[in-house]
Design a protein around this motif. Structure first.
Motif, PDB file in Angstrom:
ATOM      1  N   TRP A  66     103.755  78.659  47.036  1.00 29.36           N
ATOM      2  CA  TRP A  66     104.191  77.432  46.361  1.00 29.36           C
ATOM      3  C   TRP A  66     105.684  77.246  46.508  1.00 29.36           C
ATOM      4  N   GLY A  67     106.430  78.344  46.560  1.00 27.76           N
ATOM      5  CA  GLY A  67     107.877  78.273  46.715  1.00 27.76           C
ATOM      6  C   GLY A  67     108.583  77.878  45.429  1.00 27.76           C
ATOM      7  N   ARG A  68     109.781  77.382  45.582  1.00 28.04           N
ATOM      8  CA  ARG A  68     110.617  77.009  44.433  1.00 28.04           C
ATOM      9  C   ARG A  68     110.360  75.550  44.046  1.00 28.04           C
ATOM     10  N   HIS A  69     109.180  75.301  43.572  1.00 24.79           N
ATOM     11  CA  HIS A  69     108.784  73.964  43.132  1.00 24.79           C
ATOM     12  C   HIS A  69     108.152  74.080  41.752  1.00 24.79           C
ATOM     13  N   PRO A  70     108.941  74.426  40.725  1.00 18.84           N
ATOM     14  CA  PRO A  70     108.351  74.602  39.406  1.00 18.84           C
ATOM     15  C   PRO A  70     107.756  73.289  38.897  1.00 18.84           C
ATOM     16  N   THR A  71     106.604  73.388  38.275  1.00 17.61           N
ATOM     17  CA  THR A  71     105.972  72.222  37.682  1.00 17.61           C
ATOM     18  C   THR A  71     105.359  72.650  36.358  1.00 17.61           C
ATOM     19  N   ALA A  72     104.912  71.697  35.589  1.00 10.84           N
ATOM     20  CA  ALA A  72     104.234  72.023  34.337  1.00 10.84           C
ATOM     21  C   ALA A  72     102.935  72.748  34.690  1.00 10.84           C
ATOM     22  N   THR A  73     102.798  73.976  34.214  1.00 10.57           N
ATOM     23  CA  THR A  73     101.673  74.821  34.586  1.00 10.57           C
ATOM     24  C   THR A  73     101.098  75.512  33.364  1.00 10.57           C
ATOM     25  N   THR A  74      99.771  75.597  33.324  1.00 14.17           N
ATOM     26  CA  THR A  74      99.075  76.376  32.312  1.00 14.17           C
ATOM     27  C   THR A  74      98.284  77.454  33.022  1.00 14.17           C
ATOM     28  N   VAL A  75      98.406  78.681  32.548  1.00 14.41           N
ATOM     29  CA  VAL A  75      97.641  79.802  33.101  1.00 14.41           C
ATOM     30  C   VAL A  75      96.674  80.274  32.030  1.00 14.41           C
ATOM     31  N   LEU A  76      95.392  80.307  32.385  1.00 11.40           N
ATOM     32  CA  LEU A  76      94.342  80.689  31.445  1.00 11.40           C
ATOM     33  C   LEU A  76      93.590  81.913  31.935  1.00 11.40           C
ATOM     34  N   ARG A  77      93.163  82.751  31.019  1.00 15.08           N
ATOM     35  CA  ARG A  77      92.237  83.842  31.317  1.00 15.08           C
ATOM     36  C   ARG A  77      90.845  83.345  30.959  1.00 15.08           C
ATOM     37  N   VAL A  78      89.903  83.500  31.884  1.00 14.09           N
ATOM     38  CA  VAL A  78      88.531  83.035  31.664  1.00 14.09           C
ATOM     39  C   VAL A  78      87.552  84.179  31.908  1.00 14.09           C
ATOM     40  N   ALA A  79      86.391  84.088  31.286  1.00 18.49           N
ATOM     41  CA  ALA A  79      85.375  85.136  31.441  1.00 18.49           C
ATOM     42  C   ALA A  79      84.812  85.165  32.855  1.00 18.49           C
ATOM     43  N   GLY A  80      84.705  84.019  33.490  1.00 26.23           N
ATOM     44  CA  GLY A  80      84.159  83.960  34.835  1.00 26.23           C
ATOM     45  C   GLY A  80      84.295  82.576  35.426  1.00 26.23           C
ATOM     46  N   LEU A  81      84.021  82.488  36.730  1.00 19.84           N
ATOM     47  CA  LEU A  81      84.068  81.220  37.455  1.00 19.84           C
ATOM     48  C   LEU A  81      82.709  80.977  38.104  1.00 19.84           C
ATOM     49  N   ALA A  82      82.569  79.900  38.853  1.00 19.69           N
ATOM     50  CA  ALA A  82      81.268  79.496  39.405  1.00 19.69           C
ATOM     51  C   ALA A  82      80.611  80.577  40.261  1.00 19.69           C
ATOM     52  N   ASN A  83      81.412  81.312  41.008  1.00 18.22           N
ATOM     53  CA  ASN A  83      80.915  82.427  41.816  1.00 18.22           C
ATOM     54  C   ASN A  83      81.478  83.703  41.192  1.00 18.22           C
ATOM     55  N   PRO A  84      80.662  84.688  40.913  1.00 22.66           N
ATOM     56  CA  PRO A  84      81.177  85.896  40.265  1.00 22.66           C
ATOM     57  C   PRO A  84      82.219  86.657  41.092  1.00 22.66           C
ATOM     58  N   ASP A  85      82.342  86.352  42.383  1.00 29.12           N
ATOM     59  CA  ASP A  85      83.351  86.999  43.227  1.00 29.12           C
ATOM     60  C   ASP A  85      84.696  86.274  43.204  1.00 29.12           C
ATOM     61  N   PHE A  86      84.732  85.065  42.608  1.00 31.63           N
ATOM     62  CA  PHE A  86      85.985  84.336  42.489  1.00 31.63           C
ATOM     63  C   PHE A  86      86.847  84.983  41.407  1.00 31.63           C
ATOM     64  N   LEU A  87      88.135  85.145  41.707  1.00 35.12           N
ATOM     65  CA  LEU A  87      89.090  85.672  40.738  1.00 35.12           C
ATOM     66  C   LEU A  87      90.023  84.599  40.207  1.00 35.12           C
TER      67      LEU A  87
END
Length: 128
Positions: free
Chosen positions: A98-119
């Protein structure tokens, strides 16, 4: 395109993120659906957070490029990390891709995603 990053001295500042983003009047918004660490053939690029986050960001940048936009157009980004994802690797991937392009960002921890191999899954809103 007018996307103004807002950072006030009265709130803790993280150099990687903007505290807010102001989109100028009369602009179109582009909503980019969740991008994962999957290459153009639909294959997950690795089993680690670093490689999957890099690919997810590359996918996001490719969608932006399709309409002539870049990370500078992104007004808001949300990063979903599974509980077993390494947040340090996610930040490292963000710095390199992404480089030096700060933007409004939210980082969330989730139990899982659509594919169990997705991180990781990253979605965004861009102003055009």
């Amino acid at each position: 395109m007018t996307v103004t990053k807002i950072n006030t001295a009265s709130v803790h500042r993280n150099l990687a993120f903007a505290q807010g983003t102001l989109v100028g009047p009369g602009q179109r918004l582009m909503f980019i659906g969740g991008q994962n660490g999957v290459n153009s053939q639909g294959v997950i690029v690795g089993d680690d957070t670093l490689s999957q986050t890099r690919q997810a960001l590359r996918n996001l940048l490719a969608v932006l490029a399709e309409v002539g936009a870049t990370q500078e157009n992104v007004a808001k980004m949300t990063v979903h990390l599974t509980e077993n994802a390494d947040i340090g690797q996610a930040y490292a991937a963000s710095a390199s891709e992404w480089g030096r392009h700060p933007t409004a960002t939210t980082v969330l921890r989730v139990a899982g995603l659509a594919n169990p191999d997705f991180l990781v899954e990253i979605d965004a809103v861009a102003a055009l």
